[in-house]
Design a protein around this motif. Structure first.
Motif, short mmCIF file in Angstrom:
data_model
loop_
_atom_site.label_atom_id
_atom_site.label_comp_id
_atom_site.label_asym_id
_atom_site.label_seq_id
_atom_site.Cartn_x
_atom_site.Cartn_y
_atom_site.Cartn_z
N ASP A 1 0.86 -1.19 0.00
CA ASP A 1 0.00 0.00 0.00
C ASP A 1 0.90 1.24 0.00
N PRO A 2 1.14 1.83 -1.18
CA PRO A 2 2.05 2.98 -1.26
C PRO A 2 1.63 4.16 -0.38
N GLN A 3 0.33 4.39 -0.25
CA GLN A 3 -0.13 5.50 0.60
C GLN A 3 0.24 5.22 2.06
N ALA A 4 0.07 3.99 2.49
CA ALA A 4 0.39 3.63 3.87
C ALA A 4 1.89 3.73 4.12
N ALA A 5 2.71 3.28 3.17
CA ALA A 5 4.17 3.36 3.32
C ALA A 5 4.62 4.82 3.42
N GLU A 6 4.06 5.67 2.59
CA GLU A 6 4.42 7.09 2.64
C GLU A 6 4.00 7.71 3.96
N LEU A 7 2.83 7.36 4.43
CA LEU A 7 2.34 7.87 5.71
C LEU A 7 3.28 7.45 6.85
N THR A 8 3.74 6.21 6.80
CA THR A 8 4.65 5.70 7.82
C THR A 8 5.97 6.46 7.79
N ARG A 9 6.52 6.66 6.59
CA ARG A 9 7.77 7.43 6.45
C ARG A 9 7.58 8.85 6.98
N ASN A 10 6.46 9.46 6.61
CA ASN A 10 6.20 10.85 7.03
C ASN A 10 6.03 10.96 8.54
N PHE A 11 5.38 9.97 9.16
CA PHE A 11 5.23 10.00 10.62
C PHE A 11 6.61 9.94 11.29
N THR A 12 7.43 9.00 10.85
CA THR A 12 8.76 8.83 11.45
C THR A 12 9.59 10.10 11.28
N THR A 13 9.54 10.69 10.10
CA THR A 13 10.27 11.94 9.84
C THR A 13 9.75 13.07 10.72
N ALA A 14 8.42 13.18 10.85
CA ALA A 14 7.83 14.24 11.69
C ALA A 14 8.24 14.06 13.15
N LEU A 15 8.23 12.83 13.63
CA LEU A 15 8.60 12.57 15.02
C LEU A 15 10.06 12.94 15.28
N VAL A 16 10.94 12.54 14.38
CA VAL A 16 12.36 12.85 14.54
C VAL A 16 12.63 14.35 14.40
N SER A 17 11.82 15.03 13.61
CA SER A 17 12.02 16.49 13.50
C SER A 17 11.69 17.19 14.81
N ILE A 18 10.83 16.59 15.61
CA ILE A 18 10.46 17.17 16.90
C ILE A 18 11.45 16.77 17.99
N THR A 19 11.84 15.51 18.02
CA THR A 19 12.66 14.98 19.12
C THR A 19 14.15 14.97 18.83
N GLY A 20 14.52 15.15 17.58
CA GLY A 20 15.90 14.94 17.18
C GLY A 20 16.14 13.45 17.02
N GLY A 21 17.15 13.09 16.27
CA GLY A 21 17.47 11.68 16.12
C GLY A 21 17.61 11.29 14.67
N LEU A 22 17.27 10.04 14.39
CA LEU A 22 17.37 9.57 13.01
C LEU A 22 16.32 8.51 12.75
N THR A 23 16.13 8.22 11.47
CA THR A 23 15.12 7.24 11.07
C THR A 23 15.77 6.04 10.41
N TRP A 24 15.08 4.95 10.43
CA TRP A 24 15.50 3.71 9.79
C TRP A 24 14.27 3.08 9.15
N ALA A 25 14.45 2.43 8.00
CA ALA A 25 13.35 1.70 7.36
C ALA A 25 13.87 0.36 6.89
N ASN A 26 12.97 -0.64 6.85
CA ASN A 26 13.40 -1.98 6.47
C ASN A 26 13.60 -2.12 4.95
#
Length: 119
Positions: A93-118
């Motif tokens: 589900d491309p929409q779901a995958a993009e949403l997941t990436r965007n959530f992780t990016t938004a969270l890290v932009s608030i807390t600092g840190g980095l993202t990882w994807a499988n």
């Protein structure tokens, strides 16, 4: 199979931070919780399909564990402390995958840190 992302956060993502990141990716989406499992889920408002599942933030207690599990390098800015927030989207589900990436990016932009994807 699922599309998985992990936010490795420098600061603890409290409830307000998590909600802020979820709203940033889709304020029109339906939200539900699975309290017994510590999960938040987002659903498409038109067809009800599951788009995103987010687990409760966990403090990584073992030094080097995030690096060992994900193959990432955490710099000194983490000060030996990292908060792990895992999220997943249904596979194919491309929409779901993009949403997941965007959530992780938004969270890290608030807390600092980095993202990882499988993938």
């Amino acid at each position: 199979m699922t599309y998985d992302t992990v936010a490795l956060c420098r600061s603890e993502p409290d409830a307000a931070t998590m909600i802020g990141a979820l709203v940033a990716v889709g304020s029109d989406l339906k939200m539900d919780t699975v309290d017994s499992a510590g999960l938040v889920q987002l659903f498409d408002p038109t067809d009800g399909r599951l788009l995103l599942t987010v687990e409760t933030a966990r403090l990584v207690q073992v030094p080097g564990e995030a690096e060992r599990l994900l193959g990432v390098t955490l710099d000194d800015s983490f000060a030996g402390k990292v908060w792990w927030v895992e999220s997943r989207a249904p596979d194919g589900d491309p929409q779901a995958a993009e949403l997941t990436r965007n959530f992780t990016t938004a969270l890290v932009s608030i807390t600092g840190g980095l993202t990882w994807a499988n993938r």
